[in-house]
Design a protein around this motif. Structure first.
Motif, short mmCIF file in Angstrom:
data_model
loop_
_atom_site.label_atom_id
_atom_site.label_comp_id
_atom_site.label_asym_id
_atom_site.label_seq_id
_atom_site.Cartn_x
_atom_site.Cartn_y
_atom_site.Cartn_z
N ASP A 35 0.87 -1.18 0.00
CA ASP A 35 0.00 0.00 0.00
C ASP A 35 0.91 1.23 0.00
O ASP A 35 1.23 1.79 1.04
CB ASP A 35 -0.90 -0.01 1.23
N SER A 37 0.54 4.26 -0.70
CA SER A 37 0.03 5.53 -0.18
C SER A 37 0.27 5.67 1.32
O SER A 37 0.20 6.78 1.86
CB SER A 37 -1.46 5.67 -0.48
N LYS A 38 0.56 4.57 2.01
CA LYS A 38 0.76 4.60 3.45
C LYS A 38 2.19 4.27 3.87
O LYS A 38 2.47 4.09 5.06
CB LYS A 38 -0.21 3.64 4.13
N VAL A 88 -1.51 -4.42 1.48
CA VAL A 88 -2.96 -4.31 1.32
C VAL A 88 -3.67 -5.50 1.95
O VAL A 88 -4.90 -5.49 2.09
CB VAL A 88 -3.34 -4.20 -0.17
N ARG A 203 -6.64 -10.43 1.72
CA ARG A 203 -6.84 -9.03 2.06
C ARG A 203 -7.24 -8.88 3.52
O ARG A 203 -7.83 -9.76 4.12
CB ARG A 203 -7.90 -8.39 1.16
#
Length: 239
Positions: A35, A37-38, A88, A203
């Motif tokens: 992920d 974005s994090k 993720v 997930r």
């Protein structure tokens, strides 16, 4: 072929395992499961990427760009560096592949790297320094590159194998580059490439159908906490 570090050191139970690790392959890359974005980087400067761009692009690269050295992450105030990599979903980790700098004026190869699985405390240098790592690895001295735009030498990559029984159900991996080989804290370190290999197992399950999110407060502001306490007092007085 990349440089392999076959010795595994289990800091939590003080066991050395000298058995040959299970080989990995490029198809086991978890690049697509990160992920980005994090991703969190502390004491870091991203070189070669446009301003206001995700730091992850500097060192998390697709395999067909692994030889590109024009993008990299460099420690800022001193040699220490923290990289937090969330996934993720849950993964079983097999190894990490690093490409760092060789010793050069103002630079020194990273030495001790502490790895934390699913680290759920405040991510800062003080907290990480006082926490027990899931594994502590020693990066080889002076294996890496210095400041070229393109270098296709496979021997400049180092694969560190992880204890698979420990790194199961892994939703994040935190790397703490603690020191360097020169022993001079002022010598910076560079991370050109980080690849995590393993198996994606599923997930993350959200709570009540809502995405799970975590906020890391690297530098708490006491004034903010005082404000929150004041608001609580006013609510209680009005009841």
């Amino acid at each position: 072929m990349s440089h392999n570090c076959e010795e595994e050191y289990y800091e939590h139970d003080h066991i050395h395992d000298h058995t040959a690790p299970i080989p990995t392959n490029p198809n086991q890359s978890l690049y697509a499961q990160i992920d980005t974005s994090k991703v969190l980087c502390l004491n870091a400067v991203a070189r070669g990427i446009p301003p206001h761009t995700d730091f992850s692009r500097a060192f998390l690269k697709p395999q067909d760009r692994r030889f590109d050295c024009s993008l990299y992450l460099e420690s800022d105030a001193d040699c220490q560096l923290v990289v937090h990599v969330p996934f993720v979903g849950n993964c079983k980790l097999f190894s990490i592949i690093l490409r760092t700098n060789k010793t050069d004026p103002g630079l020194s190869s990273p030495k001790t790297i502490k790895l934390f699985k699913n680290y759920n405390q405040s991510i800062d240098f003080d907290t990480l320094s006082s926490s027990d790592a899931d594994i502590q690895i020693q990066h080889p001295e002076d294996v890496g590159i210095t400041g070229t735009l393109f270098n296709d030498d496979e021997d400049t990559f180092v694969e560190h194998f992880l204890p698979r029984r420990v790194f199961q159900n892994c939703s994040s991996l935190t790397l703490f580059f603690e020191n360097n080989w020169s022993g001079d804290q002022d010598d910076h370190c560079i991370l050109y490439y980080l690849e995590v290999r393993g198996e994606f197992t599923g997930r993350l399950t959200p709570h009540n159908g809502a995405p799970v999110s975590t906020i890391y407060e690297a530098a708490p502001n006491p004034l903010d906490h005082q404000k929150l306490e004041s608001e609580v007092d006013e609510i209680e007085m009005g009841m």
